[in-house]
Write a protein that holds these residues in place. Structure first.
Motif, mmCIF file in Angstrom:
data_model
loop_
_atom_site.group_PDB
_atom_site.id
_atom_site.type_symbol
_atom_site.label_atom_id
_atom_site.label_comp_id
_atom_site.label_asym_id
_atom_site.label_seq_id
_atom_site.Cartn_x
_atom_site.Cartn_y
_atom_site.Cartn_z
ATOM 1 N N TYR A 12 0.743 -1.204 0.067
ATOM 2 C CA TYR A 12 -0.129 0.070 -0.114
ATOM 3 C C TYR A 12 0.829 1.057 -0.066
ATOM 4 C CZ TYR A 12 -3.849 -3.051 0.747
ATOM 5 O OH TYR A 12 -4.971 -4.177 0.541
ATOM 6 N N ALA A 13 1.810 1.228 -0.205
ATOM 7 C CA ALA A 13 2.974 2.241 -0.463
ATOM 8 C C ALA A 13 2.770 3.193 0.927
ATOM 9 C CB ALA A 13 2.873 2.913 -1.618
ATOM 10 N N ALA A 14 2.761 2.683 2.081
ATOM 11 C CA ALA A 14 2.600 3.341 3.243
ATOM 12 C C ALA A 14 3.568 4.401 3.485
ATOM 13 C CB ALA A 14 2.687 2.402 4.481
ATOM 14 N N ASP A 15 3.323 5.608 3.946
ATOM 15 C CA ASP A 15 4.048 6.544 4.349
ATOM 16 C C ASP A 15 4.399 6.685 6.024
ATOM 17 O OD1 ASP A 15 1.707 7.992 4.272
ATOM 18 O OD2 ASP A 15 2.121 8.738 2.783
ATOM 19 N N LEU A 16 3.389 5.828 6.620
ATOM 20 C CA LEU A 16 3.478 5.678 8.166
ATOM 21 C C LEU A 16 3.069 4.250 8.740
ATOM 22 C CD1 LEU A 16 3.711 6.924 10.908
ATOM 23 C CD2 LEU A 16 1.273 7.553 10.825
ATOM 24 N N VAL A 17 3.719 3.587 9.508
ATOM 25 C CA VAL A 17 3.526 2.330 10.013
ATOM 26 C C VAL A 17 3.514 2.650 11.460
ATOM 27 C CG1 VAL A 17 5.765 1.502 9.982
ATOM 28 C CG2 VAL A 17 3.935 -0.144 10.207
ATOM 29 N N ILE A 18 2.361 2.149 12.084
ATOM 30 C CA ILE A 18 2.244 2.322 13.421
ATOM 31 C C ILE A 18 2.218 1.061 14.126
ATOM 32 C CG2 ILE A 18 0.575 3.097 15.398
ATOM 33 C CD1 ILE A 18 -0.318 5.272 13.372
ATOM 34 N N THR A 19 2.679 0.661 15.349
ATOM 35 C CA THR A 19 2.506 -0.743 16.135
ATOM 36 C C THR A 19 2.603 0.051 17.533
ATOM 37 O OG1 THR A 19 5.088 -0.925 16.520
ATOM 38 C CG2 THR A 19 4.088 -1.730 14.646
ATOM 39 N N GLY A 20 2.109 -1.093 18.497
ATOM 40 C CA GLY A 20 2.390 -0.886 19.709
ATOM 41 C C GLY A 20 3.949 -1.306 20.111
ATOM 42 N N ARG A 21 4.382 -0.644 21.258
ATOM 43 C CA ARG A 21 5.686 -0.998 21.254
ATOM 44 C C ARG A 21 6.091 -2.209 21.938
ATOM 45 N NH1 ARG A 21 8.663 3.472 24.995
ATOM 46 N NH2 ARG A 21 7.715 4.713 23.036
ATOM 47 N N ARG A 22 5.272 -2.705 23.109
ATOM 48 C CA ARG A 22 5.401 -3.984 23.553
ATOM 49 C C ARG A 22 4.101 -4.648 23.643
ATOM 50 N NH1 ARG A 22 9.334 -7.234 22.773
ATOM 51 N NH2 ARG A 22 7.862 -8.567 24.073
ATOM 52 N N GLY A 23 3.896 -5.398 22.519
ATOM 53 C CA GLY A 23 2.572 -5.813 22.394
ATOM 54 C C GLY A 23 2.540 -7.399 22.806
ATOM 55 N N LEU A 24 1.934 -8.336 22.192
ATOM 56 C CA LEU A 24 1.828 -9.699 22.943
ATOM 57 C C LEU A 24 2.980 -10.597 22.071
ATOM 58 C CD1 LEU A 24 -1.882 -9.825 22.646
ATOM 59 C CD2 LEU A 24 -0.528 -9.156 24.551
ATOM 60 N N GLY A 25 4.092 -10.195 21.999
ATOM 61 C CA GLY A 25 5.091 -10.896 21.055
ATOM 62 C C GLY A 25 5.737 -12.030 22.079
ATOM 63 N N THR A 26 6.587 -12.801 21.804
ATOM 64 C CA THR A 26 6.775 -14.003 22.484
ATOM 65 C C THR A 26 8.126 -13.453 23.476
ATOM 66 O OG1 THR A 26 8.454 -14.478 20.863
ATOM 67 C CG2 THR A 26 6.184 -15.558 20.584
ATOM 68 N N LEU A 27 8.614 -14.374 24.300
ATOM 69 C CA LEU A 27 9.513 -14.134 24.987
ATOM 70 C C LEU A 27 10.918 -14.221 24.269
ATOM 71 C CD1 LEU A 27 10.671 -13.827 27.997
ATOM 72 C CD2 LEU A 27 10.853 -16.402 28.133
ATOM 73 N N SER A 28 10.920 -15.000 23.088
ATOM 74 C CA SER A 28 12.194 -15.041 22.213
ATOM 75 C C SER A 28 12.213 -13.623 21.581
ATOM 76 C CB SER A 28 12.142 -15.910 21.264
ATOM 77 O OG SER A 28 10.918 -16.047 20.478
ATOM 78 N N GLY A 29 11.061 -12.950 21.614
ATOM 79 C CA GLY A 29 11.193 -11.495 20.731
ATOM 80 C C GLY A 29 12.007 -10.886 21.596
#
Length: 138
Positions: A99-116
């Protein structure tokens, strides 16, 4: 300024705040909102397994349903809502490119794994590799 905004959702409080920020930016700049939820490897929900067993090929997600509802309640129609199966970083970056994004937004510490925590979070990978603006919400 922000015509194409990609928001990664994972059901975390930070991701919910990310969707809220995307809606406000969309209103301010008239940008499209694209939602992406990556079901990492074995995290495919049982309803998806049942759907495939009966011949379906799409993925479903309560997380995505909630994000779409949140965007719509802000008076915005999401331009896309993708539930993908695979590595979160790879799937998010695919949508950013598509989508040729000019902004991507994420949560800083979401529900990622321990290995993350040891290998680096998805947010850290995006911050390092994205060719567009990046907003990480805490």
């Amino acid at each position: 300024m922000f015509e194409s905004i990609v928001v990664a959702v994972d059901g975390s409080d930070a991701a919910t705040r990310g969707v809220e920020a995307a809606c406000k930016l969309s209103e301010a700049f008239g940008g499209e909102v694209h939602l992406i939820h990556a079901l990492e490897n074995k995290a495919v929900v049982k309803s998806d397994q049942a759907k495939r067993a009966t011949g379906g090929n799409g993925l479903t997600s309560d997380v995505m349903d909630a994000a779409v509802k949140q965007v719509r309640s802000a008076g915005i129609t999401p331009s896309s809502a993708t539930v993908a199966e695979g590595d979160a970083f790879d799937e998010i970056m695919m949508i950013v490119g598509l989508y040729a994004a000019d902004l991507v937004i994420t949560g800083r510490r979401g529900l990622g794994t321990l290995s993350g925590m040891f290998a680096g979070s998805t947010s850290q990978q995006i911050a390092k590799h994205a060719s567009c603006a990046f907003l990480s919400i805490k």
